[in-house]
Each structure stands twice: as structure tokens, then as C-alpha cells.
Design a protein around this motif. Structure first.
Motif, mmCIF file in Angstrom:
data_model
loop_
_atom_site.group_PDB
_atom_site.id
_atom_site.type_symbol
_atom_site.label_atom_id
_atom_site.label_comp_id
_atom_site.label_asym_id
_atom_site.label_seq_id
_atom_site.Cartn_x
_atom_site.Cartn_y
_atom_site.Cartn_z
ATOM 1 N N ASP A 60 8.173 59.881 22.983
ATOM 2 C CA ASP A 60 8.125 60.673 21.748
ATOM 3 C C ASP A 60 8.994 61.921 21.831
ATOM 4 O OD1 ASP A 60 5.688 59.423 19.974
ATOM 5 O OD2 ASP A 60 5.325 59.217 22.114
ATOM 6 N N THR A 61 10.284 61.714 22.103
ATOM 7 C CA THR A 61 11.225 62.831 22.118
ATOM 8 C C THR A 61 11.825 63.076 20.731
ATOM 9 O OG1 THR A 61 12.880 61.273 22.974
ATOM 10 C CG2 THR A 61 11.817 62.730 24.555
ATOM 11 N N HIS A 62 11.815 62.086 19.857
ATOM 12 C CA HIS A 62 12.168 62.266 18.448
ATOM 13 C C HIS A 62 13.483 63.040 18.241
ATOM 14 C CE1 HIS A 62 8.488 60.514 16.755
ATOM 15 N NE2 HIS A 62 7.841 61.102 17.760
ATOM 16 N N ASN A 63 14.547 62.550 18.873
ATOM 17 C CA ASN A 63 15.906 63.121 18.753
ATOM 18 C C ASN A 63 16.121 64.365 19.611
ATOM 19 O OD1 ASN A 63 16.794 61.199 16.923
ATOM 20 N ND2 ASN A 63 16.376 62.463 15.132
ATOM 21 N N THR A 323 4.232 69.347 15.580
ATOM 22 C CA THR A 323 4.977 70.568 15.278
ATOM 23 C C THR A 323 6.459 70.320 15.044
ATOM 24 O OG1 THR A 323 5.434 71.009 17.626
ATOM 25 C CG2 THR A 323 3.375 71.892 16.712
ATOM 26 N N GLY A 324 6.965 69.165 15.465
ATOM 27 C CA GLY A 324 8.399 68.908 15.363
ATOM 28 C C GLY A 324 9.194 69.480 16.521
ATOM 29 N N ARG A 325 8.514 69.965 17.555
ATOM 30 C CA ARG A 325 9.224 70.478 18.729
ATOM 31 C C ARG A 325 8.587 69.909 20.000
ATOM 32 N NH1 ARG A 325 6.056 74.537 20.855
ATOM 33 N NH2 ARG A 325 4.468 75.405 19.446
ATOM 34 N N LEU A 326 9.407 69.804 21.033
ATOM 35 C CA LEU A 326 8.893 69.330 22.311
ATOM 36 C C LEU A 326 8.225 70.488 23.042
ATOM 37 C CD1 LEU A 326 11.819 67.039 23.554
ATOM 38 C CD2 LEU A 326 9.961 66.525 21.960
ATOM 39 N N GLY A 327 7.401 70.147 24.013
ATOM 40 C CA GLY A 327 6.729 71.202 24.758
ATOM 41 C C GLY A 327 5.628 70.702 25.664
#
Length: 335
Positions: A60-63, A323-327
Motif C-alpha cells: 500500500d505505497t499508492h504511488n 491520510t494519503g501519506r506514508l508513515g
């Protein structure tokens, strides 16, 4: 599981609130806490070789991109992209190929639209024509690969000897339906898409969906697949890597014992509300079994040093919730 105290979203991808759980399904909440507390007291299964093979797990890196620690094998469990176009996929493939891991394995997720011929038709023509260059990545789609990983061991005479460790990895992208026709590899929820599909000699299983009730959202209805859970129980690989449910990223061990059976039966019982739920005799019985077998297994492990063969389950999602961000922390397992 990342509970919120009061607020709960209506999204099936978000965890419920503690207050909502206590009002709707207090016994299910109790069995969940009891099972996971007792399981957390047990020791992680020992690696199958010395020195072990380090498997780095992402999903789930989503680009997006994130720093990835080194290891022997890198596994990406799907949702490389957001929109699933050819160009998005190739950009993520190029990033994975730039990483130093000796072996790399990837499967598709439901957002990787181009990889499923059915969902590919929903892409604009300019985003679906062409070919992907996977280069050194083993892309698995209901298929397996056997890797040979060099394993150097120090001898008693001070000389090192190098052997080759064999790892068989099977990958399957299909998930229970959770979106429209643009989502890849979906099947109707409740349909059996897994029974007898995974080879028995697999060391590592890679899927995009979680098995039902494990690193899933079990205190809602769950987004995972019950048939996958049965299939993992049948095969019992050393490691199962998946993603899809971002908020459940993390690691746990499935021991395939009586405590786990009671936990899964309890999670599968219908939600009856506060009053009827408190008088659910079947649920109370499962709680007793979870507690009895859980304590017994902790004593067997910690006091009598008994060894059991379990499956390490890793939800490797890097996306921080929705959130739309990795972390999320990158997980690795030594096997």
C-alpha cells in the motif's frame, strides 16, 4: 488495533470507537482484548535457519516512496499505485528495482487497475496501452517462485561456509469486493476464491487481502476473507504478508491452536446489541475457551519452553490510515 475513544467514522476502513463497541458488542470487545493480550505474551517463532533470511515487507505505497531498510528479500503486497495506470505502475516498479535487495517479489492490489484485464478496460486508452518492464522483480499472480538465498555460516574452525537457502513464495492478488469496476481482482464477498489454491510447500504466502479476523478490522464486520483464513490454516506457511487495511498495519502470530479457534468463532458470532449481547451464552463460552487455552499456551511457552509452529502474519501497509501519506513502520521478519 488503533481505537478512538468516542469518534467513529462510518467508513468500513476505519476502526470503531471504544464507546461504540461497549454499547453494541461488549463481549466481542472482551474476547478481542483477551486473545491479543495472551497471544502477545508468547515468544515469536524461531527462524528456520541460522543465520536467518531477512524478509522486508511493504504494501500500500499508492504511488509514494519511503525509506526501505535492507534485507535479503523485499516483498510488496499490492496497491503500488492509486489510479492503477501503466505509467504509475512503471514508476513504482522502477523505484523498487532501484532498491538494493537481492530478491524482490510483488503482487497486485485492488488499486493496481492495469494488472487485471477486467478492470483495465476502465482506464483511458492512453493509460492502458503498452507493456510493463518488471526487470528483476518477480511479479506473482496466482503463481509461485522459488528463490535461492545465499546463507553464510561461521564454522567452529573459524572458516565461513556458504549454503543456499530455498524459499518458495506464492502470491495471489484477489480480494473480497470493496469498490467499483475500476478496482482490480475483486470477487463477490462470501464467495470462496482461495480453498486448495495455495501449494502446501510454500514458505511465504503473499496476498493483498488479510485473512478474516487477523490484522483485519474484526470489531467491525471485517474486510478480510474467511476462506483465505482457512487456507492459511491448512498450509501454515512460516510467513504470510498482506496489506489492504491500512489501520491494521503490524505483526502478529497465528498459532493454529484451540485459543485461536475459539477467538475466530467468537468473532464470527452476530452482533446482538448491549443487552442481548451480554446474555449470549455462546459468546461467554468462547471467552472462557480463549482465556483457558491462552493461559495454558503461555505457560507451555514461557515456563515449560514448549515449541509450537506458528505463522507470522504481517499487515505491511505503509499508508498511514487513510491520510494519503506514508508513515507506518516498515516491517521485517527473520525466517
Amino acid at each position: 488495533m488503533p481505537f478512538s475513544l468516542f469518534y467513529a467514522s462510518d467508513s468500513p476502513f476505519e476502526p470503531p470507537s471504544i464507546l461504540g463497541l461497549l454499547l453494541r458488542t461488549p463481549l466481542r470487545f472482551a474476547v478481542y482484548v483477551t486473545y491479543h493480550f495472551l497471544t502477545s505474551l508468547r515468544t515469536t517463532p524461531a527462524p528456520l535457519s541460522a543465520p536467518p533470511v531477512r524478509v522486508v515487507c511493504v504494501s500500500d505505497t499508492h504511488n509514494l516512496k519511503q525509506n526501505i531498510p535492507d534485507g535479503d528479500v523485499l516483498i510488496h503486497a499490492g496497491d503500488l499505485t492509486n489510479g492503477g495506470s501503466l505509467s504509475e505502475l512503471q514508476a513504482q516498479i522502477d523505484w523498487l528495482n532501484s532498491l538494493p535487495h537481492q530478491h524482490k517479489v510483488a503482487i497486485a492490489g485492488n488499486h493496481d487497475t492495469y494488472l487485471d484485464p477486467r478492470s483495465r478496460r476502465t482506464l483511458a486508452e492512453e493509460h492502458r496501452n503498452g507493456k510493463l518492464d518488471w526487470r528483476d522483480i518477480h511479479y506473482l499472480q496466482h503463481s509461485s517462485v522459488t528463490l535461492r538465498v545465499p546463507n553464510t555460516k561461521a564454522g567452529s574452525n573459524g572458516h565461513a561456509s556458504t549454503h543456499s537457502r530455498r524459499l518458495k513464495i506464492y502470491g495471489a492478488p484477489q480480494i473480497p469486493e470493496c469498490g467499483g469496476p475500476e478496482h482490480a481482482f475483486q470477487y463477490q464477498r462470501g464467495r470462496d476464491a482461495f480453498t486448495d489454491t495455495v501449494p502446501r510447500d510454500v514458505d511465504i504466502l503473499v496476498t493483498h487481502t488479510p485473512p478474516k479476523w487477523h490484522r483485519d478490522l474484526p470489531l467491525r464486520s471485517g474486510l478480510g476473507c474467511e476462506y483465505l483464513n482457512r487456507e492459511v490454516r491448512r498450509v501454515r506457511p512460516a510467513l504470510h504478508v498482506f496489506g489492504h487495511v491500512h489501520v491494521e498495519a503490524g505483526k502478529e502470530v497465528a498459532w493454529w491452536d484451540e485459543s485461536q479457534k475459539a477467538y475466530e468463532k467468537a468473532m464470527a458470532r452476530p452482533v446482538r446489541g448491549l443487552i442481548r449481547g451480554l446474555f449470549d451464552v455462546g459468546m461467554w463460552f468462547q471467552i472462557v475457551l480463549v482465556a483457558f487455552w491462552g493461559v495454558r499456551n503461555v505457560l507451555w511457552d514461557r515456563v515449560w519452553c514448549g515449541e509450537e509452529k506458528g505463522t507470522i502474519m504481517v499487515n505491511a501497509g505503509l499508508m498511514k490510515g487513510n491520510t494519503g501519506r506514508l508513515g507506518n513502520k516498515v516491517r521485517f521478519v527473520d525466517i
